[in-house]
Structure formats: structure tokens, C-alpha cells
Design a protein around this motif. Structure first.
Motif, mmCIF file in Angstrom:
data_model
loop_
_atom_site.group_PDB
_atom_site.id
_atom_site.type_symbol
_atom_site.label_atom_id
_atom_site.label_comp_id
_atom_site.label_asym_id
_atom_site.label_seq_id
_atom_site.Cartn_x
_atom_site.Cartn_y
_atom_site.Cartn_z
ATOM 1 N N SER A 47 -5.379 4.649 -1.994
ATOM 2 C CA SER A 47 -4.333 5.000 -2.941
ATOM 3 C C SER A 47 -2.999 5.015 -2.230
ATOM 4 O O SER A 47 -2.891 4.685 -1.063
ATOM 5 C CB SER A 47 -4.618 6.376 -3.518
ATOM 6 O OG SER A 47 -4.523 7.326 -2.472
ATOM 7 N N LYS A 48 -2.001 5.458 -2.969
ATOM 8 C CA LYS A 48 -0.674 5.519 -2.384
ATOM 9 C C LYS A 48 -0.589 6.579 -1.277
ATOM 10 O O LYS A 48 0.416 6.645 -0.571
ATOM 11 C CB LYS A 48 0.349 5.812 -3.467
ATOM 12 C CG LYS A 48 0.210 7.179 -4.113
ATOM 13 C CD LYS A 48 1.369 7.392 -5.062
ATOM 14 C CE LYS A 48 1.348 8.779 -5.651
ATOM 15 N NZ LYS A 48 2.547 9.037 -6.459
ATOM 16 N N CYS B 97 3.933 2.386 -1.054
ATOM 17 C CA CYS B 97 4.906 2.923 -2.013
ATOM 18 C C CYS B 97 4.302 4.078 -2.795
ATOM 19 O O CYS B 97 3.194 3.986 -3.299
ATOM 20 C CB CYS B 97 5.361 1.826 -2.970
ATOM 21 S SG CYS B 97 6.410 2.425 -4.300
ATOM 22 N N VAL B 98 5.049 5.202 -2.889
ATOM 23 C CA VAL B 98 4.562 6.350 -3.649
ATOM 24 C C VAL B 98 5.263 6.485 -5.009
ATOM 25 O O VAL B 98 5.106 7.494 -5.682
ATOM 26 C CB VAL B 98 4.744 7.665 -2.863
ATOM 27 C CG1 VAL B 98 3.895 7.653 -1.608
ATOM 28 C CG2 VAL B 98 6.201 7.908 -2.526
ATOM 29 N N HIS B 99 6.032 5.470 -5.383
ATOM 30 C CA HIS B 99 6.765 5.541 -6.652
ATOM 31 C C HIS B 99 7.679 6.766 -6.712
ATOM 32 O O HIS B 99 7.728 7.451 -7.730
ATOM 33 C CB HIS B 99 5.797 5.567 -7.841
ATOM 34 C CG HIS B 99 5.204 4.226 -8.150
ATOM 35 N ND1 HIS B 99 4.179 4.036 -9.025
ATOM 36 C CD2 HIS B 99 5.492 2.998 -7.680
ATOM 37 C CE1 HIS B 99 3.867 2.762 -9.098
ATOM 38 N NE2 HIS B 99 4.646 2.099 -8.275
ATOM 39 N N ASP C 248 -0.092 8.153 -10.715
ATOM 40 C CA ASP C 248 0.977 8.959 -10.103
ATOM 41 C C ASP C 248 0.961 10.372 -10.665
ATOM 42 O O ASP C 248 1.114 11.355 -9.937
ATOM 43 C CB ASP C 248 2.354 8.327 -10.369
ATOM 44 C CG ASP C 248 2.535 7.006 -9.653
ATOM 45 O OD1 ASP C 248 1.976 6.861 -8.548
ATOM 46 O OD2 ASP C 248 3.218 6.122 -10.199
ATOM 47 N N ARG D 185 2.773 -5.781 -6.962
ATOM 48 C CA ARG D 185 1.787 -4.771 -6.576
ATOM 49 C C ARG D 185 0.670 -4.654 -7.606
ATOM 50 O O ARG D 185 -0.497 -4.469 -7.255
ATOM 51 C CB ARG D 185 2.490 -3.426 -6.372
ATOM 52 C CG ARG D 185 1.615 -2.353 -5.758
ATOM 53 C CD ARG D 185 2.407 -1.088 -5.415
ATOM 54 N NE ARG D 185 3.256 -1.242 -4.249
ATOM 55 C CZ ARG D 185 4.581 -1.188 -4.275
ATOM 56 N NH1 ARG D 185 5.223 -0.986 -5.400
ATOM 57 N NH2 ARG D 185 5.261 -1.340 -3.159
ATOM 58 N N ASP E 73 0.791 -1.235 0.000
ATOM 59 C CA ASP E 73 0.000 0.000 0.000
ATOM 60 C C ASP E 73 0.822 1.283 0.000
ATOM 61 O O ASP E 73 0.384 2.294 -0.520
ATOM 62 C CB ASP E 73 -0.915 0.038 1.239
ATOM 63 C CG ASP E 73 -2.191 -0.781 1.029
ATOM 64 O OD1 ASP E 73 -2.591 -0.956 -0.133
ATOM 65 O OD2 ASP E 73 -2.768 -1.237 2.031
ATOM 66 N N HIS F 145 0.663 6.049 2.274
ATOM 67 C CA HIS F 145 2.021 6.092 2.833
ATOM 68 C C HIS F 145 2.013 6.854 4.157
ATOM 69 O O HIS F 145 2.856 6.610 5.009
ATOM 70 C CB HIS F 145 3.005 6.729 1.856
ATOM 71 C CG HIS F 145 2.781 8.193 1.602
ATOM 72 N ND1 HIS F 145 1.824 8.655 0.749
ATOM 73 C CD2 HIS F 145 3.404 9.301 2.075
ATOM 74 C CE1 HIS F 145 1.863 9.986 0.694
ATOM 75 N NE2 HIS F 145 2.807 10.402 1.510
#
Ligand code: SF4
Ligand code: SF4
Lengths: 513, 240
Positions: B204-205, A79-81, B138, A110, A77, B208
Motif C-alpha cells: 500500500s501507500k 505517494c500518500v495522496h 486513503d 498509477r 508506490d 512511503h
């Protein structure tokens, strides 16, 4: 694939992230385990004839793992790349294949997680990079999860501590559940269960080998140093990777362990039941195998009645011993349940259980119980390669980072010439040898050679600047990998050796004039 | 429009709070069967708290990893934190002293936030390896945040809106007494984007943010020789 035609990448003067070479390593595939190897471990013998069955098995197991492992769930969940990890993997640096970037390696998993376990992936798969599990995806996993050495270097730099090694372990576990196991590791795990060690050396062969060692040492030094096996009532049980019993240069460290115990007057023994420190159950991410293999140590310790358990030079084995044994087998302290107490009341609480052989040796040095002739190592100019699992997954001594200082302290105590490699290639930022985590098999030689690139570059620099001719390390896999890979980069394979090999060279056994 | 935004915000707030609570409980309930801190790691709980503090406030690991991403990420996150703080004035009456004092800084922070976002997006577009790992979402996430920042700054400097009316609307929402929302296209976009952000947050991401606190490589103490970690499902194995 392996062989002389395999070329190492050129060393670079200014190492930077390479240009992407998509699919450069896509074809690489290690041998698949057959039914005879898979089934005794409790895994399906082969892929189901019907894809839907395989698909359901994998997704079902994935759902179970998401409930069992917080690491897996959070890492999927969080990871923000951001890409901070992207250029930290030696396999990416050496191959340029973008799927060897840690974040991309995670995304292979993922993408499937998102499709089956998140609302966004179920509703808008293409938006969030989600995809169905297909036979092609499984093949891709097989290729790239066997191009990761579970070295944890990526996890040092990730703002959320995402450890790709954990994802690789999940990937391999899912592949095993699909009946798509790797021959190299699973075959060896079978040997541990049947014979007691990775190399399949039975007890009598071990005794023979140790007798031979005793003769060699006697001839060399004139001293009767013992290498005991299965000696009940010994104080120390030494658990060491089985390569230490016969492989070069591993055996030279084994000789060193015996000399240390001899010089300090500590009674000790090997065990034929637990003649393997390595635990390949960790590499395949399977808790049951990890536990089953580790339980042999408990059994041997109880049986021999030892007071201390010490582990020889091996990286992943030390991780399993240091971080997992207490959980898996009760070797440690602080247990409150009968299972743990049974063993812990037998172990001597004045010592750390388990201890690393380097902790033992360094303690003895500090107590003045070992004497050295440092000049015996004067033909060597030494550097030290931190092994990943020791550096980033365990500790030695009393303070964080002791795992970096203690082996170096020992080297400095037994030799005069020591130079570290560049700061960003050692310590917690150390580069993997390229052969760890279950890729130490010949079919993977291509990626093994490429993955060694960053380490070789750092080594070349200290060779040029300081004339280094010996790289000490405390890992059986590092030793085996470097022995094979150094020549591809124009170094001598004999350049690598153990810390206790250096100890062995310089230690005084009490018969000197 | 007032009614539309009122419903939208109730909905967004419910999804945000409910979804996030669900996720946090889920994270908290999932065990870590093995001790896996990335070492060297602190050996005690206070040490772990300090490590976590450094990660959350200074982005320590990212600093080691990549200075560019760190600088732009820090600019964005600290900018955002200040801006959010400044926005408390829309939800409080009387406005607490510290929030009142923060007003001028909040404006600079708005620019810092936008600059950080623009930098991060530029990296995503220009650096080959980061472009490779970027998904459509992203990019969209950055667009969404940039829209929020740009409309916010726009209303501050170019197309003023009736901030007193906006405040009345939100105070009204909080006491279930709906007040008219000033008609202003910039405001509509701003608020719509914020609501969307709240809605996607738990899926969503953006996870984090809570995720870091549950990351076992960062929140576990390095004490496995002294403490026996045993997950309940793993303890079951010892029974047979
Ligand atoms: S664990 Fe090591 S080998 Fe695996 S992706 Fe991370 S850096 Fe690469
Ligand atoms: S550093 Fe962490 S958050 Fe950033 S891309 Fe890598 S795994 Fe994802």
C-alpha cells in the motif's frame, strides 16, 4: 484553437488554489505523429488495429520500465495522496482542471500500475483506485501528459520527492510504444538525425546566417567579431539551441556569446554536425533517442579537437548537458572506461565540462577580463525569470544554488536596474513559462496561455512596483513561449530577452575611446 | 481467541517482514540510469545524508509545500513514533530505563497522534482538491489508524485491560510459548487493526516509509560533471 479569440485568464490579486473545473482541458489534443515520423525513430507507426495488441505492448513496456527506472517504481508506490503538490502546477493554477494537479496526473498512470502490478490493485481495484488500460485511458494520457512541461516544480514540495516529470516521461514513452506519438516533438527529432538541428538548418545556411551576423556586428560596433563554424583546433566548442541562429530575441544572445569570446580572446567555434543543444529525446522519456541525439556532440568534439565544451542559453539543453552528457557521451570528468577516457583526456580538466555560457562569462567578469558600460542598459528595468530545468535539474558554479546567483550576478554587472520577482515565484520555486517540455506547439496554445498565468501575475507586480520593462531569461523555449504569450496578458512581446543580450548591449570590445 | 490472535500475529509479522524485505530489495536493485536529484541538491554523500535526515525527521519538503499538512502530518508521525516507543514495554523484560521514562509522554503522544489523524481526515473530506484525489483506501487507512489510536487510548483511560496479561502474551509469542490473551473486546479490536495494518503495509501507500530512502530526486548527489553515472543496462548500449 489558437488565435485572437483565445482569452487569457484574469490576473488575480491574491493567488490561491482555484476551484476545480473537472474536464476543463479534457478536449485538448495535440497533433498525432504519422507513420513517416514515427517509424524512423523506431516506434510503431500507428496504434494497432487490434486493441489487445496495443494493450499488451503498453503493459509490457511498463513492466520493463519498472525494472529500468528506480524513479518510476518508487514514485508509483510512495505517494500518500497528501495533496501538498496539488496546487503547485502552473497548468492547474491556470486551468482549474483537477487532472492537471501533479498527483492526479500521476494517478492517471498509477491507477493502471496498481491494476497490473500490485496485489491490492489486482484483488480490490475499486478500493485503491485501480483501473484497466482501455482506449479511453490511453486518450486521457495523450491529453494530460501533453499538458505537463516536465518542470519539476511539484517535486520540490513532495515529502518523497516524487517528480511528476518522470511520470510524464514514462507516459509519453508508453504512448510512443503504442504508436501514438506526438507530431511536434517526433518530427523535430527526425530533423536532428537527418540535418543536425531542430530547425533543419543545413551547414551552408548556418554559415550564411553567421556571415550576416558578422556584418551586423561590424556595422554596429566597427569591430570584426567572428562567428566561426567547424573550425578545427578552436579551444571552445559552443553548443547552442538552434533557435539562437535566427529567432528573435534569441539571436541577440548569440551576438553576445561571440562578443564575450572576442573580448576575452578565446578561440571558439560552432559545429554544423552538432548545431543543436536541445535534446527532445528527454521530453519523450526515451533513453535511446536521448543518447543518440547527445552522441552528435561527442562526435563533433572529437572531430574538432576542442578543449572545452560550452552550452548556450537553453534550459532543458543545460539539464541534458549538465546532468546527462557525462553518462550518455562522456562529456565530463571522472570516467574510468575507455569510451569516456577517449574524450576526457582531450578536454581541459581545469574547466568544468561542460560549462554554461553564464559560468564562462561570470568567470571572465570576476577575472576582470570583460569591461562594460552599464549605462548602455539604462533604458531597461530588468527582472530575471529562472527557467525550470536550470533551476531544479542542474547547477552552475561550485555550490548548490549557483544557478540562481550566476545569471543574476551577470545582469547586475552589466546593467544598473534590476528587481527580482516575488520570492515564491523564483529560484527553486520558479514557475514555468508554460511552454516547456514539448508543449511549444500552436495546437496547445490554450494550455500554454493558461499555464503562463502564475508567471504573468508575478511579472505584473514588478511592472507595477518597479516599472520593469525587460524580463531576462536563459532558455530558448522560455523566449519563444513568452514572445507569443506576453501579448495575451497585455505585455509587449519584446519584453523578453536573453542574459547575453544584455551582455551584448553593455560589453566593451576594446575599440572605445 | 488466544490461538486466533497468536496465528494472526505470526502471519502478519511474516507478511510485514517478508513483503517489506522483498520491496526494499526490489527498490535497491532498480537502477537510476540518469542523475536526477531535484536541485539545488547537496554535492556530496554526507550532504545527501543530511538532506535525507531533514526529510525524514523534519519533513522539510512538505514544510515548504503546505504548512497545514505538515503540522498535522508531523503531529501524527511523531505521536506514533513515541507511542510505538512506549509500547516496547510489552516486548521487553526487564523494561529498559528509557522506555520506562517515556511512559507518561507516550500518553500525550497518543492524543497528538489521534488529533493529527483527525485533522488529516478532515482535510481529506473538506478541501475540494484533496477530496478529489482521495481513493477509498486513503479514507480507510485513516479510519484504521484512528481505530487503533482510539481503542488504545480507550483502554488506557476508560476500559482498562489486563496489561500484565497482554505483556505475557507478547513475550510468549516471541519465545514460541503461547500464553493466554486477556479477553477484552477493545483489545481484540486494537490488536486486529494493528495486524491488518502490518499485513497491508508492503502493498500500500505505507511504502512511503521505505520509499523515501530510495527516491532518486532526494538520494542522489549533485555531481554529474565529476562522476560518470552508468546503469548496467545503459552500459550495454556502449558495446554496440
Ligand atoms: S512537472 Fe511541472 S508541469 Fe508537470 S505536473 Fe509537475 S508542476 Fe505540473
Ligand atoms: S506531494 Fe507527493 S505524496 Fe503528496 S500527493 Fe503529491 S506526489 Fe503524492
Amino acid at each position: 484553437m489558437a488565435g485572437p479569440e483565445l482569452k487569457a485568464p484574469a490576473l488575480r490579486e491574491y493567488p490561491t488554489a482555484p476551484a476545480l473545473q473537472p474536464d476543463a482541458m479534457a478536449g485538448l489534443k495535440c497533433y498525432v505523429a504519422n507513420e513517416k515520423i514515427q517509424e524512423p525513430l523506431g516506434f510503431p507507426g500507428k496504434l494497432a488495429d487490434n486493441w489487445q495488441d496495443t494493450h499488451d505492448r503498453v503493459i509490457g513496456r511498463m513492466g520493463e520500465l519498472l525494472k529500468k527506472y528506480c524513479s518510476f517504481k518508487v514514485f508509483m508506490d510512495a505517494c500518500v495522496h497528501c495533496g501538498a503538490c496539488a496546487d503547485k502546477c502552473h497548468y492547474f493554477l491556470g486551468s482549474g482542471d483537477p487532472k492537471n494537479m501533479p498527483v492526479a496526473r500521476q494517478d492517471l498512470m498509477r491507477s493502471v500500475y496498481r491494476r497490473y502490478f500490485t496485489p491490492t490493485g489486482k484483488m480490490f481495484p475499486s478500493l485503491v483506485g485501480a483501473r484497466d488500460l482501455t482506449p479511453e485511458v490511453l486518450d486521457e494520457w495523450y491529453s494530460y501528459y501533453w499538458q505537463c512541461s516536465e518542470c519539476r516544480r511539484c517535486s520540490v514540495f513532495c515529502p518523497y520527492g516524487i517528480d511528476t516529470a518522470e511520470i510524464t516521461m514514462v507516459g509519453r514513452e508508453l504512448l510512443n510504444y503504442a504508436g501514438y506519438g506526438q507530431k511536434y516533438l517526433n518530427e523535430i527529432i527526425g530533423k536532428v538525425h537527418r540535418v543536425g538541428n531542430n530547425l533543419g538548418l543545413p551547414g551552408p545556411a548556418l554559415r550564411d546566417t553567421l556571415d550576416g551576423l558578422e556584418e551586423d556586428v561590424k556595422e554596429d560596433t566597427g569591430v570584426d567579431v567572428k562567428y566561426p563554424l567547424d573550425e578545427k583546433g578552436a579551444e571552445v566548442l559552443l553548443i547552442t539551441p538552434s533557435a539562437d541562429f535566427f529567432a528573435e530575441p534569441h539571436i541577440d544572445s548569440t551576438i553576445g556569446y561571440g562578443k564575450v569570446f572576442h573580448a576575452a580572446g578565446i578561440s571558439w567555434t560552432f559545429s554544423s554536425l552538432a548545431s543543436e543543444a536541445g535534446n527532445f529525446g528527454m521530453f519523450i522519456g526515451n533513453y535511446d533517442q536521448l543518447r543518440k541525439i547527445a552522441l552528435r556532440i561527442r562526435e563533433a568534439a572529437l572531430d574538432l579537437g576542442v578543449k572545452r565544451i560550452v552550452v548556450g542559453e537553453c534550459g532543458h539543453a543545460w539539464r541534458v548537458a549538465y546532468a546527462f552528457w557525462n553518462t550518455l557521451t562522456g562529456v565530463g570528468a571522472g570516467g574510468k572506461d575507455p569510451f569516456a577516457i577517449e574524450l576526457q583526456k582531450q578536454l581541459d580538466p581545469r574547466f568544468k565540462q561542460p560549462s554554461h555560457i553564464c559560468e564562462v562569462t561570470w568567470d571572465l567578469i570576476q577575472q576582470g577580463r570583460l569591461k562594460f558600460d552599464k549605462s548602455a542598459n539604462d533604458h531597461r528595468v530588468i527582472t530575471f525569470h529562472d527557467s525550470c530545468n536550470v533551476a531544479r535539474a542542474s547547477r552552475m558554479g561550485d555550490y548548490p544554488g549557483g544557478q540562481f546567483d550566476i545569471p543574476r550576478n551577470i545582469v547586475r554587472a552589466v546593467a544598473n536596474k534590476f528587481h527580482d520577482m516575488a520570492e515564491d515565484t523564483i529560484g527553486e520555486k520558479t514557475f514555468c513559462c508554460g511552454g516547456g517540455g514539448g508543449v511549444l506547439t500552436d495546437e496547445l496554445m490554450d494550455i500554454r496561455v493558461k499555464g503562463a498565468l502564475p508567471r504573468m501575475e508575478a511579472l505584473q507586480r514588478v511592472v507595477d512596483d518597479h516599472g520593469v520593462n525587460f524580463m531576462a531569461t536563459i532558455c530558448a523555449i522560455c523566449k519563444a513561449q513568452f514572445t507569443k504569450v506576453l501579448p495575451y496578458y497585455g505585455f509587449k512581446s519584446g519584453m523578453v530577452g536573453g542574459v547575453h543580450q544584455l551582455v551584448s548591449t553593455a560589453i566593451k570590445l576594446g575599440n572605445e575611446q | 481467541m488466544t490461538l486466533f490472535f497468536a496465528i494472526l500475529f505470526y502471519f502478519a509479522a511474516a507478511v510485514f517482514v517478508g513483503g517489506l524485505a522483498y520491496k526494499i530489495v526490489d527498490f535497491a536493485r532498480t537502477p537510476s540510469p540518469l542523475s536526477i536529484p531535484t536541485t539545488p541538491a547537496p554535492t556530496s554523500a554526507p550532504g545527501v545524508a543530511f538532506r535525507m535526515f531533514r526529510e525524514v525527521v523534519f519533513f522539510e519538503s512538505l514544510f515548504k509545500g503546505n504548512l497545514w499538512i505538515w503540522a498535522m502530518g508531523a503531529a501524527f508521525h511523531f505521536g506514533l513514533a513515541l507511542v510505538l516507543f512506549r509500547h516496547l514495554r510489552y516486548f521487553t523484560e526487564p523494561v529498559p530505563f528509557v522506555v520506562a521514562v517515556s511512559q507518561p509522554f507516550g500518553i500525550y503522544a497518543g492524543f497528538m497522534m489521534a488529533a493529527g489523524l483527525a485533522g488529516l481526515w478532515a482535510r481529506r473530506l473538506l478541501v475540494e482538491r484533496i477530496r478529489y484525489i482521495s481513493t477509498v483506501s486513503d479514507h480507510l487507512m485513516l479510519v484504521l489508524l484512528l481505530v487503533i489510536a482510539a481503542t488504545g487510548l480507550g483502554m488506557k483511560f476508560l476500559f482498562h485491560t489486563d496489561v500484565v496479561g497482554v505483556k505475557a502474551f507478547f513475550l510468549g509469542l516471541m519465545s514460541f510459548d503461547i500464553q493466554p490473551l486477556p479477553a477484552h473486546p477493545g483489545l481484540y479490536i486494537h490488536l486486529g487493526a494493528v495486524a491488518l495494518l502490518l499485513i497491508v503495509f508492503p502493498y500500500s501507500k505505507l511504502l512511503h516509509a521505505p520509499g523515501i530512502f530510495f527516491s532518486p530526486t532526494r538520494n542522489m548527489a549533485d555531481d554529474p560533471r565529476e562522476t560518470r553515472h552508468l546503469a548496467s543496462w545503459a552500459a550495454q548500449l556502449e558495446k554496440n
